[in-house]
Design an enzyme around this catalytic site. Structure first.
Site, mmCIF file in Angstrom:
data_model
loop_
_atom_site.group_PDB
_atom_site.id
_atom_site.type_symbol
_atom_site.label_atom_id
_atom_site.label_comp_id
_atom_site.label_asym_id
_atom_site.label_seq_id
_atom_site.Cartn_x
_atom_site.Cartn_y
_atom_site.Cartn_z
ATOM 1 N N HIS A 253 -14.272 -0.992 8.783
ATOM 2 C CA HIS A 253 -12.981 -1.454 8.295
ATOM 3 C C HIS A 253 -12.911 -2.986 8.200
ATOM 4 O O HIS A 253 -13.437 -3.717 9.035
ATOM 5 C CB HIS A 253 -11.845 -0.939 9.171
ATOM 6 C CG HIS A 253 -11.926 -1.375 10.604
ATOM 7 N ND1 HIS A 253 -11.444 -2.583 11.044
ATOM 8 C CD2 HIS A 253 -12.430 -0.744 11.693
ATOM 9 C CE1 HIS A 253 -11.638 -2.687 12.343
ATOM 10 N NE2 HIS A 253 -12.245 -1.591 12.760
ATOM 11 N N ASN A 254 -12.274 -3.446 7.141
ATOM 12 C CA ASN A 254 -11.945 -4.858 6.930
ATOM 13 C C ASN A 254 -13.161 -5.759 6.715
ATOM 14 O O ASN A 254 -13.055 -6.979 6.837
ATOM 15 C CB ASN A 254 -11.091 -5.405 8.079
ATOM 16 C CG ASN A 254 -9.735 -4.737 8.142
ATOM 17 O OD1 ASN A 254 -9.520 -3.842 8.948
ATOM 18 N ND2 ASN A 254 -8.834 -5.144 7.255
#
Length: 361
Positions: A253-254
């Site tokens: 994620h991210n």
């Protein structure tokens, strides 16, 4: 000759490569430019109608015995080697070969139509000339660009977007609100937009953090089979234009992957890592989370990157392989490096004290 493939003279093939390369691959032909070429093949197995290339010194010996009808190589290799084949002299033989392979193996074009077993929500938007295969599911609010090929069993979630002329191979999952740019290729089993791995410890248990971000993927991106790209926790996971990702890669994620970066198989990139543009990550490299790697960094296969890299270059962190018995001996030494360091420092101090006593000044 190979049935169903283009059959081109070497001269015509060279002209097509020049066009594909926007005149950026200057090349000259030595030998029979009228030789018919209908396929590409490795040096060892190539035949008289095949094109092969030399871009790695490890394969130089094969040039003397290859039966290839045409061979792409650099001027320096041409000066030292004497292949019997017709020659294309180019300073970027691998790129020339790649364009030639595209010309000889044109990508199939989708036949527009929707299979009767597909389920497309009435609120989805499907462009012109799209092919949708069996058992495809496209949810409400999804947008499919013109000329896409959505193969069997693909799932496209609510509000997801697929850019024009993108191909999704069987079994791809593009989950809610995630977006793919134009001319993408996503291979079977890839999952884009699964929840990131986000949990907070509390009272001896783990509390799930809702993953509310998206995955945003640029144009001309290729994603290998069974690769997974997680959605952001807050904000988005971003893959910029022209990134090439191999099979079984995990991007958490991210993360942000810069344009034109290539990532080999089994690489793992932990959450919130930032990878620059024009980077190359070797197979099974491991990238810690919350670090940044600048542009034009090459990481060897199997290397662990545990802190940020601020200077372009070639980085390796793999202990060289060796016979197991020798490895065990060396590993034993490594385990005692700290003790060895302390002993060396102690000896240096004692030696320094002795020298001071002997110094008459």
């Amino acid at each position: 000759m190979a049935a169903g493939r283009p059959q081109l003279t070497l001269a015509r093939l060279a002209a097509a490569v020049e066009t594909r390369g926007a005149s950026g691959l200057a090349a000259t032909i030595e030998g029979d430019g009228n030789r018919i070429i209908d396929a590409v093949a490795p040096l060892e197995s190539a035949g008289p109608s095949h094109l092969s290339f030399l871009a790695n010194v490890r394969y130089r010996n094969a040039v003397a015995t290859t039966r290839a009808g045409a061979l792409v190589l650099t001027a320096a290799d041409r000066a030292e080697l004497r292949p019997a084949a017709a020659i294309v002299v180019c300073e970027q033989p691998y790129a020339w070969f790649a364009f030639a392979a595209q010309e000889l193996n044109p990508a199939p074009k989708p036949t527009p139509g929707v299979d009767t077993t597909a389920r497309i929500d009435a609120a989805a938007n499907v462009g012109a000339d799209v092919r949708i295969g069996p058992w495809v599911v496209i949810e409400a609010g999804a947008r499919i660009g013109d000329g896409c090929w959505i193969d069997a069993g693909v799932y496209i979630g609510q509000g997801a977007e697929v850019g024009a002329n993108t191909r999704l191979y069987p079994g791809v999952r593009l989950l809610d609100r995630c977006a793919l740019g134009a001319r993408g290729i996503v291979h079977s089993g890839a999952v884009i937009g699964a929840d990131g791995f986000g949990f907070a410890p509390f009272a001896g248990a783990w509390i799930k953090i809702p993953q509310t971000g998206r995955v945003i993927i640029g144009s001309d991106v290729e994603i290998g089979a069974n690769t997974t790209i997680d959605r952001g926790t807050m904000g988005d996971t971003v893959i910029e234009d022209d990134v090439k990702i191999d099979n079984q890669v995990q991007i958490a994620h991210n993360c942000r992957i810069g344009a034109h970066t290539v990532i080999a198989g089994c690489v793992g990139i932990a959450g919130s890592a930032i990878i620059g543009r024009y980077c190359q990550l070797g197979g099974a490299a491991m990238i810690h989370g919350h670090i940044a790697i600048c542009d034009q960094v090459v990481v060897s296969g199997g290397t662990l990157i545990s802190r940020s890299i601020n200077e372009s270059g070639f980085y390796s962190g793999v202990f060289p392989f060796m016979a197991n018995r020798e490895w065990e001996r060396n590993a034993a030494v490594v385990r005692h490096l700290r003790d060895l360091r302390d002993r060396v420092r102690s000896l240096e101090k004692r030696l320094g004290s002795a020298n001071e006593k002997e110094d008459p000044s």
